[in-house]
Design an enzyme around this catalytic site. Sequence first.
Site, PDB file in Angstrom:
ATOM      1  N   HIS A   1      -6.452 -27.124 -61.257  1.00  0.00           N
ATOM      2  CA  HIS A   1      -5.986 -26.523 -62.507  1.00  0.00           C
ATOM      3  C   HIS A   1      -7.004 -26.871 -63.586  1.00  0.00           C
ATOM      4  O   HIS A   1      -7.214 -28.052 -63.893  1.00  0.00           O
ATOM      5  CB  HIS A   1      -4.604 -27.094 -62.864  1.00  0.00           C
ATOM      6  CG  HIS A   1      -3.995 -26.526 -64.114  1.00  0.00           C
ATOM      7  ND1 HIS A   1      -3.486 -25.253 -64.169  1.00  0.00           N
ATOM      8  CD2 HIS A   1      -3.798 -27.075 -65.344  1.00  0.00           C
ATOM      9  CE1 HIS A   1      -2.991 -25.035 -65.392  1.00  0.00           C
ATOM     10  NE2 HIS A   1      -3.176 -26.124 -66.120  1.00  0.00           N
TER      11      HIS A   1
ATOM     12  N   PHE B   1     -10.552 -37.016 -77.218  1.00  0.00           N
ATOM     13  CA  PHE B   1      -9.429 -36.542 -76.400  1.00  0.00           C
ATOM     14  C   PHE B   1      -8.948 -37.631 -75.454  1.00  0.00           C
ATOM     15  O   PHE B   1      -7.754 -37.861 -75.308  1.00  0.00           O
ATOM     16  CB  PHE B   1      -9.916 -35.373 -75.532  1.00  0.00           C
ATOM     17  CG  PHE B   1      -9.474 -34.037 -76.022  1.00  0.00           C
ATOM     18  CD1 PHE B   1      -9.551 -33.697 -77.356  1.00  0.00           C
ATOM     19  CD2 PHE B   1      -8.976 -33.096 -75.127  1.00  0.00           C
ATOM     20  CE1 PHE B   1      -9.136 -32.461 -77.804  1.00  0.00           C
ATOM     21  CE2 PHE B   1      -8.566 -31.856 -75.573  1.00  0.00           C
ATOM     22  CZ  PHE B   1      -8.656 -31.537 -76.910  1.00  0.00           C
TER      23      PHE B   1
ATOM     24  N   GLU C   1      -5.771 -23.137 -67.858  1.00  0.00           N
ATOM     25  CA  GLU C   1      -4.904 -23.405 -69.013  1.00  0.00           C
ATOM     26  C   GLU C   1      -5.604 -23.000 -70.307  1.00  0.00           C
ATOM     27  O   GLU C   1      -6.800 -23.225 -70.472  1.00  0.00           O
ATOM     28  CB  GLU C   1      -4.554 -24.893 -69.070  1.00  0.00           C
ATOM     29  CG  GLU C   1      -3.639 -25.232 -70.252  1.00  0.00           C
ATOM     30  CD  GLU C   1      -3.140 -26.655 -70.186  1.00  0.00           C
ATOM     31  OE1 GLU C   1      -2.357 -26.964 -69.270  1.00  0.00           O
ATOM     32  OE2 GLU C   1      -3.544 -27.457 -71.060  1.00  0.00           O
TER      33      GLU C   1
ATOM     34  N   ASP D   1       5.197 -33.984 -77.374  1.00  0.00           N
ATOM     35  CA  ASP D   1       4.835 -35.017 -78.358  1.00  0.00           C
ATOM     36  C   ASP D   1       5.651 -34.823 -79.623  1.00  0.00           C
ATOM     37  O   ASP D   1       5.919 -33.696 -80.031  1.00  0.00           O
ATOM     38  CB  ASP D   1       3.344 -34.898 -78.713  1.00  0.00           C
ATOM     39  CG  ASP D   1       2.461 -35.104 -77.490  1.00  0.00           C
ATOM     40  OD1 ASP D   1       2.798 -35.990 -76.686  1.00  0.00           O
ATOM     41  OD2 ASP D   1       1.467 -34.377 -77.347  1.00  0.00           O
TER      42      ASP D   1
ATOM     43  N   SER E   1      -6.000 -22.386 -61.053  1.00  0.00           N
ATOM     44  CA  SER E   1      -5.274 -21.876 -62.217  1.00  0.00           C
ATOM     45  C   SER E   1      -6.008 -22.347 -63.461  1.00  0.00           C
ATOM     46  O   SER E   1      -6.815 -23.276 -63.411  1.00  0.00           O
ATOM     47  CB  SER E   1      -3.818 -22.364 -62.202  1.00  0.00           C
ATOM     48  OG  SER E   1      -3.747 -23.765 -62.043  1.00  0.00           O
TER      49      SER E   1
END
Length: 283
Positions: free
Chosen positions: A262, A212, A14, A105, A12
């Site tokens: 993913h 990140f 994102e 968040d 998958s």
Amino acid sequence: MSAQHPPAFPISFEFFPPKTPEGAEKLRGIRQQLYARRPEFCSVTYGAGGSTQEGTFAAVREILAEGVDAASHFSCIGATQGSVREQLATLKAMGVKRLVALRGDLPSGYGAGGEFHYASDLVAFIRAETGDDFHIEVAAYPEVHPQARSPEADLQAFAAKVRAGADSAITQYFFNADAYFRFVDDVRALGLDVPVVPGIMPILGSSQLMRFSDACGAEIPRWIRLRLQGFGDDTASIRAFGLDVVAGLCEQLRAGGAPALHFYTMNQSAATLGLCDRLGLHG
């Protein structure tokens, strides 16, 4: 009799909601390139405090219209039961069958508020309101959530989400397969048998990855960090090295029994397509 093709390994992708019409147009082309790999679904993220909800839902609508199953991220910080009920009705009417349920968040300068304090509260509410209308994914943190009081507290928080009704989990990205396998073993030891799908971050650049990872608590092993720093601004070398490292990680994960992969595409296609090619994931 013709030989049967083995079933494709489930993957998958994102995406995040584009901020401009140009970004949306570019993302359409990127999605088409990635659809050739026949993903099980594509997920679309949500900004802090639901700040990108409109963009998230717009991207989800487009993916569904393109004939691919779409999962909407769904965060509950600052939300009320009424607002969540309304959004669930909207998503159901759109034809969404999957949700990625998250606490979310806090936007900067935002005090704690709303009627949901944990993702497990949101999962329980979605289940109570909609039964089995949605496949509910939740987040998992093999290297421990950066705000967790302890690894044990983090594991119990994950267990609470599963017991509230989650169907499966997608992990924060990581570069250490042992962390993933240990996490899955710990989850199984609690008697929970949900699929835990590794989240895979292609290495696109050095400084972005460092930034990140520092923000979200993902560990970059020292040897990888030093090699990336050693390449300086040599983007081609960084990406070739990144492809080797991440493809090797994916192979380890598949060999160890990971149920799917993913990919966090960062709204780009080249690195993810390179990984799929290296792994023989041709759709």
